[in-house]
Design a protein around this motif. Structure first.
Motif, mmCIF file in Angstrom:
data_model
loop_
_atom_site.group_PDB
_atom_site.id
_atom_site.type_symbol
_atom_site.label_atom_id
_atom_site.label_comp_id
_atom_site.label_asym_id
_atom_site.label_seq_id
_atom_site.Cartn_x
_atom_site.Cartn_y
_atom_site.Cartn_z
ATOM 1 N N ARG A 33 13.917 0.748 -4.459
ATOM 2 C CA ARG A 33 13.876 2.103 -4.972
ATOM 3 C C ARG A 33 12.463 2.618 -5.141
ATOM 4 N N ILE A 34 11.476 1.745 -5.047
ATOM 5 C CA ILE A 34 10.089 2.177 -5.191
ATOM 6 C C ILE A 34 9.666 2.891 -3.913
ATOM 7 N N SER A 35 9.372 4.169 -4.037
ATOM 8 C CA SER A 35 8.981 4.943 -2.862
ATOM 9 C C SER A 35 7.481 5.179 -2.808
ATOM 10 N N GLU A 36 6.855 5.415 -3.966
ATOM 11 C CA GLU A 36 5.421 5.685 -3.958
ATOM 12 C C GLU A 36 4.801 5.498 -5.326
ATOM 13 N N PHE A 37 3.494 5.299 -5.332
ATOM 14 C CA PHE A 37 2.685 5.310 -6.538
ATOM 15 C C PHE A 37 1.951 6.647 -6.602
ATOM 16 N N PHE A 38 1.353 6.911 -7.765
ATOM 17 C CA PHE A 38 0.621 8.161 -7.947
ATOM 18 C C PHE A 38 -0.807 7.848 -8.383
ATOM 19 N N LEU A 39 -1.771 8.264 -7.576
ATOM 20 C CA LEU A 39 -3.184 8.042 -7.845
ATOM 21 C C LEU A 39 -3.726 9.220 -8.649
ATOM 22 N N LEU A 40 -4.100 8.973 -9.899
ATOM 23 C CA LEU A 40 -4.535 10.053 -10.784
ATOM 24 C C LEU A 40 -5.938 10.545 -10.467
ATOM 25 N N GLY A 41 -6.759 9.705 -9.860
ATOM 26 C CA GLY A 41 -8.108 10.134 -9.475
ATOM 27 C C GLY A 41 -9.022 10.347 -10.664
ATOM 28 N N PHE A 42 -9.883 11.355 -10.550
ATOM 29 C CA PHE A 42 -10.909 11.580 -11.569
ATOM 30 C C PHE A 42 -10.567 12.708 -12.536
ATOM 31 N N SER A 43 -9.934 13.755 -12.024
ATOM 32 C CA SER A 43 -9.677 14.923 -12.865
ATOM 33 C C SER A 43 -8.501 15.714 -12.312
ATOM 34 N N ASP A 44 -7.750 16.320 -13.227
ATOM 35 C CA ASP A 44 -6.640 17.182 -12.838
ATOM 36 C C ASP A 44 -7.038 18.650 -12.766
ATOM 37 N N ALA A 45 -8.273 18.968 -13.172
ATOM 38 C CA ALA A 45 -8.713 20.362 -13.190
ATOM 39 C C ALA A 45 -8.823 20.909 -11.774
ATOM 40 N N PRO A 46 -8.104 21.966 -11.437
ATOM 41 C CA PRO A 46 -8.167 22.516 -10.069
ATOM 42 C C PRO A 46 -9.563 22.978 -9.671
ATOM 43 N N ALA A 47 -10.343 23.468 -10.645
ATOM 44 C CA ALA A 47 -11.675 23.976 -10.330
ATOM 45 C C ALA A 47 -12.624 22.878 -9.878
ATOM 46 N N LEU A 48 -12.340 21.626 -10.281
ATOM 47 C CA LEU A 48 -13.227 20.514 -9.935
ATOM 48 C C LEU A 48 -12.873 19.867 -8.602
ATOM 49 N N GLN A 49 -11.692 20.148 -8.072
ATOM 50 C CA GLN A 49 -11.257 19.487 -6.843
ATOM 51 C C GLN A 49 -12.160 19.772 -5.644
ATOM 52 N N PRO A 50 -12.585 21.031 -5.404
ATOM 53 C CA PRO A 50 -13.513 21.263 -4.282
ATOM 54 C C PRO A 50 -14.830 20.515 -4.441
ATOM 55 N N LEU A 51 -15.325 20.431 -5.683
ATOM 56 C CA LEU A 51 -16.583 19.707 -5.932
ATOM 57 C C LEU A 51 -16.418 18.223 -5.643
ATOM 58 N N ILE A 52 -15.332 17.641 -6.125
ATOM 59 C CA ILE A 52 -15.070 16.217 -5.882
ATOM 60 C C ILE A 52 -14.883 15.957 -4.390
ATOM 61 N N PHE A 53 -14.156 16.835 -3.721
ATOM 62 C CA PHE A 53 -13.928 16.688 -2.283
ATOM 63 C C PHE A 53 -15.244 16.730 -1.514
ATOM 64 N N GLY A 54 -16.070 17.720 -1.804
ATOM 65 C CA GLY A 54 -17.342 17.846 -1.091
ATOM 66 C C GLY A 54 -18.275 16.693 -1.370
ATOM 67 N N LEU A 55 -18.308 16.230 -2.627
ATOM 68 C CA LEU A 55 -19.199 15.129 -2.996
ATOM 69 C C LEU A 55 -18.812 13.841 -2.282
ATOM 70 N N PHE A 56 -17.536 13.499 -2.304
ATOM 71 C CA PHE A 56 -17.100 12.243 -1.694
ATOM 72 C C PHE A 56 -17.101 12.325 -0.176
ATOM 73 N N LEU A 57 -16.833 13.488 0.381
ATOM 74 C CA LEU A 57 -16.925 13.629 1.832
ATOM 75 C C LEU A 57 -18.362 13.428 2.293
ATOM 76 N N SER A 58 -19.311 13.983 1.556
ATOM 77 C CA SER A 58 -20.729 13.824 1.907
ATOM 78 C C SER A 58 -21.152 12.362 1.820
ATOM 79 N N MET A 59 -20.778 11.692 0.744
ATOM 80 C CA MET A 59 -21.145 10.292 0.590
ATOM 81 C C MET A 59 -20.484 9.423 1.657
ATOM 82 N N TYR A 60 -19.261 9.760 2.009
ATOM 83 C CA TYR A 60 -18.555 8.982 3.044
ATOM 84 C C TYR A 60 -19.228 9.140 4.402
ATOM 85 N N LEU A 61 -19.582 10.363 4.762
ATOM 86 C CA LEU A 61 -20.230 10.608 6.056
ATOM 87 C C LEU A 61 -21.611 9.951 6.112
#
Length: 309
Positions: free
Chosen positions: A8-36
């Motif tokens: 019955r286990i279909s998936e887990f949920f990764l909470l990440g760093f923050s639930d604030a919608p305003a911070l998601q673009p910042l987190i995305f850009g920061l980690f994408l830059s570091m990854y590249l």
């Protein structure tokens, strides 16, 4: 608390760093830059070592292997996190979580072991220069890398297989940006004594043991450096050791803090912050600290880019 059967286990949920919608673009850009930066930097090291015959030495051989492992290490966790941010989803399938956890442990263990192998290589080069080329022959270098892979595969396979036997509760939220072993085990409602014992045993074997080897190697290296008469060569050697020890300290302090930390990490995002240091920051710094300051690497990269242009 209600138990969930494996079927019955279909998936887990990764909470990440923050639930604030305003911070998601910042987190995305920061980690994408570091990854590249991490992928491109380490890929340049591999290309430089493979295309320049002057860099076909044990030191650069181990360095290129470390760069390959670092690319795989960051690619195991960051792309999924970026995908979840982009799709505004926190889910990861049960199979995907186990797979991610397996490769995460594999490449984390390889990073750990290869850092120790590099310290041993520098110990032989500085403390036993006359016997270095005889001892650190291509066959031994290949064996050391092969043994590193075997140890990493066996450890991650063992850890993943015993997780498959766990029964999980209805709370499947992981306060991380990836499926980290400790956090997944804490979600189980079945007995986790065996899992915890294996974690602590492998931590001693694959973390404390290599760390002791690194510290021993550098104690001998520093002792040999003090006997160098040239002030310039002594400063250069100390600078190289300090850079490597900085990365080793960053990797070990953050990783051991996650694995040997208190049980309170389940209810907070502190482990996610600590994990960033050795899953993202350390692989990103690898090209700069180990190679881009090196004149041989710079020369090889210029020659490679010149041929391509």
């Amino acid at each position: 608390m209600e138990l969930w059967n494996d079927t019955r286990i279909s998936e887990f949920f990764l909470l990440g760093f923050s639930d604030a919608p305003a911070l998601q673009p910042l987190i995305f850009g920061l980690f994408l830059s570091m990854y590249l930066i991490s992928v491109c930097g380490n890929l340049l090291i591999i290309l430089a070592v493979n295309t320049d015959s002057h860099l076909h030495t044990p030191m650069y051989f181990f360095l290129s292997n470390l760069s390959f492992v670092d690319i795989c290490f960051t690619s195991t966790t960051i792309p999924k996190m970026l995908w979840n941010i982009q799709t505004e989803s926190k889910g990861i399938t049960y199979e995907g979580c186990i797979t991610q956890m397996y490769f995460y442990m594999l490449f984390a263990g390889l990073d750990d072991i290869l850092l120790t192998v590099m310290a041993y290589d520098w110990y032989m080069a500085i403390c036993h220069p006359l016997h270095y080329t005889v001892i650190m022959n291509p066959r031994l270098c290949g064996v050391l890398v092969l043994v590193s892979w075997i140890m990493g595969v066996l450890n991650s396979l063992l850890q993943s297989l015993i997780v498959l036997d766990l029964t999980f509760c209805e709370d499947l939220e992981i306060p991380q940006f990836f499926c980290e072993l400790n956090q997944v085990i804490q979600l189980a409602c079945s007995d986790t004594f065996l899992n915890n014992m294996i974690i602590y045993f492998t931590s001693l074997l694959l973390a404390i043991g290599p760390l002791a080897g690194i510290l021993y190697s550098y104690s001998k290296i520093i002792s040999s450096i003090y006997r160098i008469t040239s002030a310039q060569e002594k400063y250069k050697a100390f600078s190289t050791c300090a850079s490597h020890l900085l990365v080793v300290s960053l990797f070990y302090c953050s990783s051991l803090g996650v694995y040997l930390g208190s049980a309170d990490t389940h209810s907070s995002h502190s482990s996610a912050t600590a994990s960033v240091m050795y899953t993202v920051v350390t692989p990103m710094l690898n090209p700069f600290i180990y190679s881009l300051r090196n004149k041989d690497i710079k020369r090889a990269l210029k020659a490679f880019m010149g041929k391509q242009l």
